[in-house]
Design a protein around this motif. Structure first.
Motif, PDB file in Angstrom:
ATOM      1  N   GLY A 143       0.728  -1.058   0.001  1.00  0.00           N
ATOM      2  CA  GLY A 143       0.065   0.026  -0.151  1.00  0.00           C
ATOM      3  C   GLY A 143       0.787   1.215   0.006  1.00  0.00           C
ATOM      4  N   ARG A 144       2.010   1.043   0.194  1.00  0.00           N
ATOM      5  CA  ARG A 144       3.004   2.216   0.226  1.00  0.00           C
ATOM      6  C   ARG A 144       4.404   1.842  -0.702  1.00  0.00           C
ATOM      7  NH1 ARG A 144      -1.078   4.283   1.855  1.00  0.00           N
ATOM      8  NH2 ARG A 144      -1.045   5.434   3.687  1.00  0.00           N
ATOM      9  N   ALA A 145       4.100   1.180  -1.858  1.00  0.00           N
ATOM     10  CA  ALA A 145       5.325   0.862  -2.704  1.00  0.00           C
ATOM     11  C   ALA A 145       6.071   2.080  -3.034  1.00  0.00           C
ATOM     12  CB  ALA A 145       4.843  -0.054  -3.812  1.00  0.00           C
ATOM     13  N   ALA A 146       5.412   3.256  -3.691  1.00  0.00           N
ATOM     14  CA  ALA A 146       5.885   4.366  -4.008  1.00  0.00           C
ATOM     15  C   ALA A 146       6.784   4.910  -2.902  1.00  0.00           C
ATOM     16  CB  ALA A 146       5.296   5.341  -4.749  1.00  0.00           C
ATOM     17  N   THR A 147       6.276   5.169  -1.747  1.00  0.00           N
ATOM     18  CA  THR A 147       6.943   5.636  -0.758  1.00  0.00           C
ATOM     19  C   THR A 147       8.157   4.742  -0.557  1.00  0.00           C
ATOM     20  OG1 THR A 147       4.939   6.495   0.228  1.00  0.00           O
ATOM     21  CG2 THR A 147       6.979   6.290   1.815  1.00  0.00           C
ATOM     22  N   THR A 148       8.176   3.421  -0.330  1.00  0.00           N
ATOM     23  CA  THR A 148       9.283   2.752  -0.064  1.00  0.00           C
ATOM     24  C   THR A 148      10.261   2.793  -1.195  1.00  0.00           C
ATOM     25  OG1 THR A 148       7.712   1.143   0.849  1.00  0.00           O
ATOM     26  CG2 THR A 148       9.992   0.300   0.490  1.00  0.00           C
ATOM     27  N   ALA A 149       9.903   2.917  -2.269  1.00  0.00           N
ATOM     28  CA  ALA A 149      10.811   3.073  -3.462  1.00  0.00           C
ATOM     29  C   ALA A 149      11.629   4.283  -3.401  1.00  0.00           C
ATOM     30  CB  ALA A 149      10.073   2.930  -4.814  1.00  0.00           C
ATOM     31  N   ARG A 150      11.024   5.339  -3.064  1.00  0.00           N
ATOM     32  CA  ARG A 150      11.960   6.650  -2.644  1.00  0.00           C
ATOM     33  C   ARG A 150      12.791   6.513  -1.549  1.00  0.00           C
ATOM     34  NH1 ARG A 150      15.013   9.587  -3.982  1.00  0.00           N
ATOM     35  NH2 ARG A 150      15.098  11.872  -3.359  1.00  0.00           N
ATOM     36  N   GLY A 151      12.477   5.599  -0.651  1.00  0.00           N
ATOM     37  CA  GLY A 151      13.399   5.351   0.484  1.00  0.00           C
ATOM     38  C   GLY A 151      14.629   4.550  -0.034  1.00  0.00           C
ATOM     39  N   VAL A 152      14.300   3.591  -0.926  1.00  0.00           N
ATOM     40  CA  VAL A 152      15.391   2.866  -1.158  1.00  0.00           C
ATOM     41  C   VAL A 152      16.500   3.898  -2.365  1.00  0.00           C
ATOM     42  CG1 VAL A 152      16.172   1.013  -3.067  1.00  0.00           C
ATOM     43  CG2 VAL A 152      14.140   0.572  -1.477  1.00  0.00           C
ATOM     44  N   GLU A 153      15.808   4.720  -2.992  1.00  0.00           N
ATOM     45  CA  GLU A 153      16.414   5.446  -3.822  1.00  0.00           C
ATOM     46  C   GLU A 153      17.457   6.580  -2.799  1.00  0.00           C
ATOM     47  OE1 GLU A 153      13.151   5.870  -7.292  1.00  0.00           O
ATOM     48  OE2 GLU A 153      13.537   7.628  -5.937  1.00  0.00           O
ATOM     49  N   GLU A 154      17.063   6.804  -1.792  1.00  0.00           N
ATOM     50  CA  GLU A 154      17.604   7.714  -0.947  1.00  0.00           C
ATOM     51  C   GLU A 154      18.993   7.048  -0.131  1.00  0.00           C
ATOM     52  OE1 GLU A 154      15.024   9.147   1.866  1.00  0.00           O
ATOM     53  OE2 GLU A 154      14.491  11.085   0.732  1.00  0.00           O
ATOM     54  N   ALA A 155      18.499   5.629   0.172  1.00  0.00           N
ATOM     55  CA  ALA A 155      19.588   4.820   0.571  1.00  0.00           C
ATOM     56  C   ALA A 155      20.820   4.639  -0.294  1.00  0.00           C
ATOM     57  CB  ALA A 155      19.121   3.510   1.159  1.00  0.00           C
ATOM     58  N   MET A 156      20.373   4.606  -1.691  1.00  0.00           N
ATOM     59  CA  MET A 156      21.282   4.147  -2.701  1.00  0.00           C
ATOM     60  C   MET A 156      22.337   5.333  -2.901  1.00  0.00           C
ATOM     61  SD  MET A 156      21.289   1.381  -3.615  1.00  0.00           S
ATOM     62  CE  MET A 156      20.123   0.043  -3.367  1.00  0.00           C
ATOM     63  N   GLU A 157      22.165   6.530  -2.289  1.00  0.00           N
ATOM     64  CA  GLU A 157      23.178   7.826  -2.302  1.00  0.00           C
ATOM     65  C   GLU A 157      24.308   7.460  -1.544  1.00  0.00           C
ATOM     66  OE1 GLU A 157      21.125  11.235  -0.944  1.00  0.00           O
ATOM     67  OE2 GLU A 157      19.467  11.048  -2.564  1.00  0.00           O
ATOM     68  N   TYR A 158      23.964   6.594  -0.674  1.00  0.00           N
ATOM     69  CA  TYR A 158      25.013   6.077   0.438  1.00  0.00           C
ATOM     70  C   TYR A 158      25.707   4.876  -0.359  1.00  0.00           C
ATOM     71  CZ  TYR A 158      27.069   2.866   3.667  1.00  0.00           C
ATOM     72  OH  TYR A 158      27.680   2.000   4.362  1.00  0.00           O
ATOM     73  N   LEU A 159      24.957   3.970  -0.830  1.00  0.00           N
ATOM     74  CA  LEU A 159      25.354   2.542  -1.016  1.00  0.00           C
ATOM     75  C   LEU A 159      26.197   2.420  -2.334  1.00  0.00           C
ATOM     76  CD1 LEU A 159      22.556   0.342   0.041  1.00  0.00           C
ATOM     77  CD2 LEU A 159      24.472   0.102   0.888  1.00  0.00           C
TER      78      LEU A 159
END
Length: 385
Positions: free
Chosen positions: A36-52
């Protein structure tokens, strides 16, 4: 081996897949999703990838620590699920790089088979009974059901009897050799659970799940003391710290979700913490093939494992990627074959599955916008789904 890129795939029915790539050509898959919050989670992954991106893919624990603790604000379903999907992909990469299944990296298998259960659905007792028989004919030895739909915080005697009748119908349909688990889904108040669960004891359920909402975890001890049915919870608890009150309340079964509770790394730790409290592990997983594969890797390496949830038969497409099915996203569905109600230990490297990337890409072109259903009581107030 450096992380050099990633790709996210929003796929039916309500899932999000992640492919993580390295400079040595080894890729790993994860399933970071809050339903129900797939787009929100995807944005969180994108932010995490700035570090990874640019980091060493082998430093799984260090990355877990950074993702969960370096952002000042900690915890919750979104951050837990972002970390979970990335963690799954990193373990998948490690297994492929070393040519071994992830459970081998967790200390090796402690069993050869993992028992699984399937869902049964229906509004009337006869429907539920037919669905339960169908799951048993499919080769399962355990099923799970919702005992009610919408319930008032203190409902009528008739509503209580409907709960009993539904569970009794399934028990009668499958007999004493098949386990029946009950998922209250947080729809019961603490008072309703204490009223209803003793009436279900003669039917010997395997466990009763989420008899109270997660925000009332501290009240679980009252429910535990009111019934002999083993109490299970955990799909909406996202770390070992979240589970502490549940363990202290006396639950019998812990149900962390490997796609919500910090991935393989944290689910493994929750399982170890559960063992200290004589609590069994039954991972929550009404999700896709990557989440199920990751759950199985933990199951095979966990001494206090009980049973594994899986989404075949849950009510949305089972075997075709064209309808958002679990098996349709795999090159070979054989790793999820049921034999005598169990799945055999996978020996392929990483998570033990090969994702059909072409099928995933076709599904991602359609995407999805799944949302949690909105229920209301007769008086118009919000009800728990």
């Amino acid at each position: 081996m450096k992380i050099v890129g990633y790709e996210l795939f929003l796929v039916e029915p309500r899932w999000l897949f992640l492919r993580l790539d390295t400079d040595e050509g080894v890729s790993g898959w994860g399933e970071p999703i809050v339903e129900g919050r797939a787009a929100t989670t995807a944005r969180g992954v994108e932010e995490a990838m700035e570090y990874l991106v640019g980091q060493d893919a082998s430093r799984i624990e260090d990355h877990w620590q950074v993702l969960t603790k370096a952002g000042f604000y900690r915890g919750g379903p979104v951050l837990g699920s972002v970390t979970a999907g990335i963690d799954q992909a990193l373990w998948d990469i490690a297994g492929h790089a070393l040519g071994v299944p992830v459970h081998q990296l967790l200390g090796g298998p402690v069993r050869d088979r993992v028992r699984v259960y399937g869902w049964v659905h229906g509004s009337e007792p006869a429907e539920l009974a037919d669905a339960a028989r169908a799951q048993v004919e499919r080769g399962l030895t355990a099923v799970k059901m919702n005992p009610s739909e919408l319930l008032a915080p203190l409902d009528t005697p008739a509503a209580v009897q409907r709960v009993v009748d539904r569970v009794a119908a399934v028990r009668d349909a499958v007999g004493p050799q098949v386990d029946v688990a009950i998922d209250c889904h947080g729809r019961f108040s603490t008072a309703m659970s204490r009223r209803v669960l003793p009436l279900l004891e003669p039917l010997l359920p395997l466990f009763v799940e989420e008899p109270v909402l997660p925000e009332h975890t501290r009240d679980l001890d009252a429910v535990v003391r009111s019934t002999t049915i083993p109490v299970a919870t955990g799909e909406r608890l996202f770390s070992r710290w979240d589970f502490r009150a549940a363990f202290e309340a006396g639950i019998a079964v812990a149900q962390p979700d490997v796609s919500h509770a910090g991935g393989i790394s944290e689910t493994r730790r929750i399982a170890a913490m559960a063992e200290v409290h004589d609590v069994l592990l039954a991972p929550h997983c009404p999700l896709g093939p990557i989440a199920l594969a990751a759950s199985l890797q933990v199951d095979f390496a966990t001494p206090n494992f009980l049973i594994q949830e899986q989404s075949l038969g849950i009510g949305y497409g089972d075997d075709s990627a064209d309808v958002g099915g679990l098996l349709g996203y795999l090159v070979d569905p054989a790793p999820f074959t049921f034999v005598d109600g169990s799945i055999a230990r996978p020996t392929a490297p990483g998570l033990g599955i090969e994702v059909d990337e072409a099928a995933v890409r076709r599904a991602a072109e359609r995407g999805h916008a799944w949302r949690t259903p909105l229920w209301r009581h007769a008086d118009g107030s919000l009800a728990a789904w």
